[in-house]
Motif scaffolding. Structure first.
Motif, PDB file in Angstrom:
ATOM      1  N   GLY A  18      56.149  39.943   7.525  1.00  0.00           N
ATOM      2  CA  GLY A  18      57.050  40.777   8.325  1.00  0.00           C
ATOM      3  C   GLY A  18      56.291  41.614   9.338  1.00  0.00           C
ATOM      4  N   PHE A  19      55.158  42.185   8.921  1.00  0.00           N
ATOM      5  CA  PHE A  19      54.332  42.969   9.832  1.00  0.00           C
ATOM      6  C   PHE A  19      53.837  42.106  10.996  1.00  0.00           C
ATOM      7  N   LEU A  20      53.384  40.884  10.685  1.00  0.00           N
ATOM      8  CA  LEU A  20      52.854  40.007  11.734  1.00  0.00           C
ATOM      9  C   LEU A  20      53.944  39.570  12.711  1.00  0.00           C
ATOM     10  N   LEU A  21      55.137  39.302  12.196  1.00  0.00           N
ATOM     11  CA  LEU A  21      56.250  38.938  13.076  1.00  0.00           C
ATOM     12  C   LEU A  21      56.614  40.100  13.993  1.00  0.00           C
ATOM     13  N   LEU A  22      56.643  41.305  13.417  1.00  0.00           N
ATOM     14  CA  LEU A  22      56.938  42.485  14.235  1.00  0.00           C
ATOM     15  C   LEU A  22      55.838  42.690  15.273  1.00  0.00           C
ATOM     16  N   GLY A  23      54.582  42.486  14.853  1.00  0.00           N
ATOM     17  CA  GLY A  23      53.475  42.602  15.787  1.00  0.00           C
ATOM     18  C   GLY A  23      53.574  41.595  16.919  1.00  0.00           C
ATOM     19  N   SER A  24      53.967  40.371  16.598  1.00  0.00           N
ATOM     20  CA  SER A  24      54.113  39.344  17.627  1.00  0.00           C
ATOM     21  C   SER A  24      55.196  39.717  18.631  1.00  0.00           C
ATOM     22  N   LEU A  25      56.285  40.260  18.138  1.00  0.00           N
ATOM     23  CA  LEU A  25      57.367  40.688  19.028  1.00  0.00           C
ATOM     24  C   LEU A  25      56.927  41.837  19.929  1.00  0.00           C
ATOM     25  N   THR A  26      56.219  42.812  19.339  1.00  0.00           N
ATOM     26  CA  THR A  26      55.804  43.956  20.151  1.00  0.00           C
ATOM     27  C   THR A  26      54.754  43.568  21.177  1.00  0.00           C
ATOM     28  N   PHE A  27      53.827  42.686  20.811  1.00  0.00           N
ATOM     29  CA  PHE A  27      52.834  42.225  21.783  1.00  0.00           C
ATOM     30  C   PHE A  27      53.508  41.464  22.930  1.00  0.00           C
ATOM     31  N   THR A  28      54.524  40.681  22.609  1.00  0.00           N
ATOM     32  CA  THR A  28      55.241  39.940  23.650  1.00  0.00           C
ATOM     33  C   THR A  28      55.982  40.897  24.582  1.00  0.00           C
ATOM     34  N   PHE A  29      56.617  41.915  23.988  1.00  0.00           N
ATOM     35  CA  PHE A  29      57.308  42.929  24.785  1.00  0.00           C
ATOM     36  C   PHE A  29      56.318  43.657  25.693  1.00  0.00           C
ATOM     37  N   GLU A  30      55.119  43.935  25.151  1.00  0.00           N
ATOM     38  CA  GLU A  30      54.086  44.609  25.936  1.00  0.00           C
ATOM     39  C   GLU A  30      53.720  43.797  27.177  1.00  0.00           C
ATOM     40  N   LEU A 100      48.823  34.445  35.139  1.00  0.00           N
ATOM     41  CA  LEU A 100      49.201  33.204  34.460  1.00  0.00           C
ATOM     42  C   LEU A 100      50.611  33.304  33.883  1.00  0.00           C
ATOM     43  N   GLY A 101      51.164  32.166  33.518  1.00  0.00           N
ATOM     44  CA  GLY A 101      52.396  32.176  32.751  1.00  0.00           C
ATOM     45  C   GLY A 101      52.151  32.881  31.424  1.00  0.00           C
ATOM     46  N   ILE A 102      53.163  33.529  30.892  1.00  0.00           N
ATOM     47  CA  ILE A 102      52.991  34.301  29.663  1.00  0.00           C
ATOM     48  C   ILE A 102      52.550  33.401  28.510  1.00  0.00           C
ATOM     49  N   ALA A 103      53.132  32.218  28.407  1.00  0.00           N
ATOM     50  CA  ALA A 103      52.765  31.308  27.319  1.00  0.00           C
ATOM     51  C   ALA A 103      51.311  30.854  27.465  1.00  0.00           C
ATOM     52  N   MET A 104      50.883  30.527  28.675  1.00  0.00           N
ATOM     53  CA  MET A 104      49.510  30.073  28.900  1.00  0.00           C
ATOM     54  C   MET A 104      48.516  31.183  28.566  1.00  0.00           C
ATOM     55  N   ALA A 105      48.762  32.402  29.061  1.00  0.00           N
ATOM     56  CA  ALA A 105      47.859  33.516  28.786  1.00  0.00           C
ATOM     57  C   ALA A 105      47.794  33.817  27.295  1.00  0.00           C
ATOM     58  N   LEU A 252      53.338  32.521  20.133  1.00  0.00           N
ATOM     59  CA  LEU A 252      53.365  31.576  21.247  1.00  0.00           C
ATOM     60  C   LEU A 252      54.800  31.187  21.586  1.00  0.00           C
ATOM     61  N   LEU A 253      55.630  31.002  20.565  1.00  0.00           N
ATOM     62  CA  LEU A 253      57.040  30.682  20.806  1.00  0.00           C
ATOM     63  C   LEU A 253      57.766  31.864  21.443  1.00  0.00           C
ATOM     64  N   PHE A 254      57.464  33.080  20.941  1.00  0.00           N
ATOM     65  CA  PHE A 254      58.057  34.279  21.544  1.00  0.00           C
ATOM     66  C   PHE A 254      57.654  34.383  23.014  1.00  0.00           C
ATOM     67  N   ALA A 255      56.373  34.098  23.295  1.00  0.00           N
ATOM     68  CA  ALA A 255      55.865  34.199  24.666  1.00  0.00           C
ATOM     69  C   ALA A 255      56.544  33.178  25.579  1.00  0.00           C
TER      70      ALA A 255
END
Length: 294
Positions: A18-30, A100-105, A252-255
């Motif tokens: 759960g922490f990692l999923l939340l972290g992935s979302l926040t990094f993507t939002f950033e 770069l594209g968000i997914a590529m970066a 990567l999917l979020f990005a």
């Protein structure tokens, strides 16, 4: 024989996920915020706000846990090295996401594990086995394919992203040395201080100061980055590395989704094939490292 995690550890692994999923979302939002800000806000100001937010975040965390006495250190030189790695990593990371594209970066940021293997022998004196070397070669072949380097498409932003990942490997190694005597909060505070000293002259030289909506957006993106880092720290503190290793790559999917929704970016099939090789190589390295420790 399959080893099943104890119920207690299984619950911790679920919480860590759960922490990692939340972290992935926040990094993507950033990075979505940074893509907007990068069009008109100098990177020096972005890095400066990030460092200030880190000091604030780590300071509050320190005052409520280990206390301010933790600022006392006998390793100032190592803290300076660690802070300089962060300065280089953040600057190049933000610059790559602006171009770069968000997914590529994002997928290029995952190559930190690959650079860590390259440097583990000469820098840390670690013995790197053939499986980890093979995983590293697979990962870097994915970089060549995803970034189109096999067609001699040398995008400077790709090089910046790879240098950022290499600096990230320096962060991993300096963390290993510092974490034997220093708390996470102490390391984070000194990272912020060193980064501010390094970037402030550039920010002053560039002149100007953020105005209007740029100020709250800079503050929000900086605090979001700190929160994402805290989520990762907590996840690996309570979870088993081998159990949660695949989870961060959901980012990567979020990005890719964020790139499509906010910027109409659609990665081509070559990118996804290369991404599979990069993530696969990084995963194999992570799981193999855990197996060696056991």
């Amino acid at each position: 024989m399959t080893v099943v995690a104890a119920p207690d550890q299984a619950a911790k692994n679920l919480k860590a996920t759960g922490f990692l999923l939340l972290g992935s979302l926040t990094f993507t939002f950033e990075v979505v915020l940074l893509r907007y800000l990068g069009d008109h806000v100098p990177f020096a100001q972005i890095v400066l706000f990030r460092a200030l937010a880190q000091i604030l975040f780590a300071g509050v965390w320190m005052s409520t846990t280990v206390g301010w006495v933790a600022l006392k250190t006998s390793r100032p030189g190592m803290h300076i090295v660690r802070g300089l790695f962060s300065l280089a990593c953040w600057w190049l990371y933000y610059a790559s996401f602006a171009s770069l594209g968000i997914a590529m970066a994002t997928v290029l940021a995952f190559t930190t594990s690959l650079f860590t293997v390259l440097l583990a022998g000469p820098v840390m004196g670690e013995k790197v086995g053939p499986l980890r070397w093979a995983a590293t070669l697979i990962g870097f072949s994915g970089v060549v394919i995803a970034a189109g380097l096999d067609h001699l498409k040398f995008d400077p932003a790709v090089i910046m992203a790879l240098f950022s990942a290499a600096a990230g490997a320096g962060i991993v190694m300096s963390n290993r040395r510092l974490s034997t005597t220093e708390s996470t909060q102490t390391i984070m505070v000194y990272i912020g201080l060193v980064t501010i000293v390094g970037v402030l002259p550039v920010a002053i030289w560039q002149g100007g100061f953020p105005s209007g909506w740029d100020i709250p957006l800079l503050a929000l993106s900086s605090l979001t980055g700190c929160c994402g880092m805290w989520c990762n720290i907590e996840a690996y503190r309570i979870g088993e590395v081998s159990a949660i290793a695949p989870v961060p790559y959901i980012r990567l999917l979020f990005a890719a989704l964020a790139g499509f929704v906010f910027f109409a970016e659609v990665p081509d099939p070559r990118f996804w094939f290369g991404a599979v090789l990069i993530v696969g190589g990084a995963l194999l390295i992570s799981v193999r490292r855990k197996a060696r420790k056991e």
